[in-house]
Design an enzyme around this catalytic site. Sequence first.
Site, PDB file in Angstrom:
ATOM      1  N   GLY A  46     -22.429 -33.438   3.070  1.00  0.00           N
ATOM      2  CA  GLY A  46     -23.092 -32.502   1.966  1.00  0.00           C
ATOM      3  C   GLY A  46     -23.140 -31.162   2.311  1.00  0.00           C
ATOM      4  O   GLY A  46     -23.221 -30.793   3.572  1.00  0.00           O
ATOM      5  N   GLN A  51     -27.362 -23.208   2.165  1.00  0.00           N
ATOM      6  CA  GLN A  51     -26.726 -23.014   3.441  1.00  0.00           C
ATOM      7  C   GLN A  51     -25.648 -22.129   3.297  1.00  0.00           C
ATOM      8  O   GLN A  51     -25.046 -21.638   4.504  1.00  0.00           O
ATOM      9  CB  GLN A  51     -26.183 -24.534   3.804  1.00  0.00           C
ATOM     10  CG  GLN A  51     -27.287 -25.324   3.873  1.00  0.00           C
ATOM     11  CD  GLN A  51     -26.695 -26.943   4.137  1.00  0.00           C
ATOM     12  OE1 GLN A  51     -26.391 -27.628   3.215  1.00  0.00           O
ATOM     13  NE2 GLN A  51     -26.704 -27.316   5.558  1.00  0.00           N
ATOM     14  N   CYS A  99     -27.550 -31.649  10.704  1.00  0.00           N
ATOM     15  CA  CYS A  99     -27.397 -30.811   9.794  1.00  0.00           C
ATOM     16  C   CYS A  99     -26.569 -29.574  10.049  1.00  0.00           C
ATOM     17  O   CYS A  99     -26.563 -29.313  11.108  1.00  0.00           O
ATOM     18  CB  CYS A  99     -28.891 -30.304   9.447  1.00  0.00           C
ATOM     19  SG  CYS A  99     -29.045 -29.072   7.999  1.00  0.00           S
ATOM     20  N   LEU A 100     -25.743 -29.057   9.016  1.00  0.00           N
ATOM     21  CA  LEU A 100     -24.976 -28.204   9.342  1.00  0.00           C
ATOM     22  C   LEU A 100     -25.637 -26.804   9.648  1.00  0.00           C
ATOM     23  O   LEU A 100     -25.232 -25.847  10.207  1.00  0.00           O
ATOM     24  CB  LEU A 100     -23.875 -27.944   8.346  1.00  0.00           C
ATOM     25  CG  LEU A 100     -23.335 -29.007   7.848  1.00  0.00           C
ATOM     26  CD1 LEU A 100     -22.123 -29.053   6.854  1.00  0.00           C
ATOM     27  CD2 LEU A 100     -22.024 -29.488   9.146  1.00  0.00           C
ATOM     28  N   HIS A 141     -31.521 -35.255   1.946  1.00  0.00           N
ATOM     29  CA  HIS A 141     -31.155 -34.485   2.439  1.00  0.00           C
ATOM     30  C   HIS A 141     -30.890 -32.937   1.810  1.00  0.00           C
ATOM     31  O   HIS A 141     -31.609 -31.935   2.207  1.00  0.00           O
ATOM     32  CB  HIS A 141     -30.249 -34.578   3.656  1.00  0.00           C
ATOM     33  CG  HIS A 141     -29.810 -33.761   4.717  1.00  0.00           C
ATOM     34  ND1 HIS A 141     -30.352 -33.725   6.044  1.00  0.00           N
ATOM     35  CD2 HIS A 141     -29.297 -32.556   4.624  1.00  0.00           C
ATOM     36  CE1 HIS A 141     -29.823 -32.584   6.734  1.00  0.00           C
ATOM     37  NE2 HIS A 141     -29.405 -31.915   5.778  1.00  0.00           N
ATOM     38  N   GLU A 142     -30.078 -33.300   0.883  1.00  0.00           N
ATOM     39  CA  GLU A 142     -29.397 -31.952   0.163  1.00  0.00           C
ATOM     40  C   GLU A 142     -30.492 -31.513  -0.666  1.00  0.00           C
ATOM     41  O   GLU A 142     -30.650 -30.356  -1.121  1.00  0.00           O
ATOM     42  CB  GLU A 142     -28.139 -32.230  -0.480  1.00  0.00           C
ATOM     43  CG  GLU A 142     -26.844 -32.571   0.579  1.00  0.00           C
ATOM     44  CD  GLU A 142     -26.636 -31.626   1.782  1.00  0.00           C
ATOM     45  OE1 GLU A 142     -26.877 -30.510   1.583  1.00  0.00           O
ATOM     46  OE2 GLU A 142     -26.332 -32.259   2.744  1.00  0.00           O
ATOM     47  N   HIS A 145     -32.751 -28.943   0.829  1.00  0.00           N
ATOM     48  CA  HIS A 145     -32.429 -27.779   1.183  1.00  0.00           C
ATOM     49  C   HIS A 145     -32.686 -26.927  -0.252  1.00  0.00           C
ATOM     50  O   HIS A 145     -33.012 -25.707   0.049  1.00  0.00           O
ATOM     51  CB  HIS A 145     -30.906 -27.616   1.416  1.00  0.00           C
ATOM     52  CG  HIS A 145     -30.506 -28.066   2.787  1.00  0.00           C
ATOM     53  ND1 HIS A 145     -30.876 -27.270   3.779  1.00  0.00           N
ATOM     54  CD2 HIS A 145     -29.922 -28.911   3.207  1.00  0.00           C
ATOM     55  CE1 HIS A 145     -30.311 -27.700   4.815  1.00  0.00           C
ATOM     56  NE2 HIS A 145     -29.607 -28.943   4.680  1.00  0.00           N
TER      57      HIS A 145
END
Length: 188
Positions: A46, A51, A99-100, A141-142, A145
């Site tokens: 994702g 991000q 997480c990226l 999670h997304e 953000h």
Amino acid sequence: MAVLPIRIMGDPVLHSPAARVVEISDEIRTLVADMFETMDAAPGVGLAAPQVGVSLRIYTYNYAGDDGTPWRGVILNPELWMRPLEPGFPDEDDEAEGCLSFPGERFPLRRSNEVLVTGTDLDGQSVSIQVDGWRARIMQHEFDHLDGILYVDRLDDSDWKTAQKIAKKRGWNRPDQSWTPGVDDLDA
């Protein structure tokens, strides 16, 4: 299409609520294409627009379950409903998340096992997705953000302190930190 730099914890765009998409323009379509390319290059399951430095309520997702069936898409202006969390502590193996924007680390985090997400797609059509398991985790999670929340913000005290130490050691927690998949040598 382009692989975009991914912002790292500490960048203000990651810690502020994102704005709604008002119009689906060519710029939005290009952003989404770039987000897919960036997510795939990372690789990630994702990626939210904040991000990559864009404060808009957009996220992409990509996951293949045990049966290998692809599950890939984009949601603009999502709304999230979830079942209450099961009480207890997260399983360190089955509920570990990464997480990226906090690359190279994983921590256990309890999430709801079932969610419903509604929003629109790139054609302006209504989308309604009801999922469970890892797909539900990805959606939560997304979505976080888009509200300026990183998963490390939700960790228990002990893991949160560990995450803060890692961020300090790596020089994160300040603006202008990013990494680019395929360019920088990071394991996210």
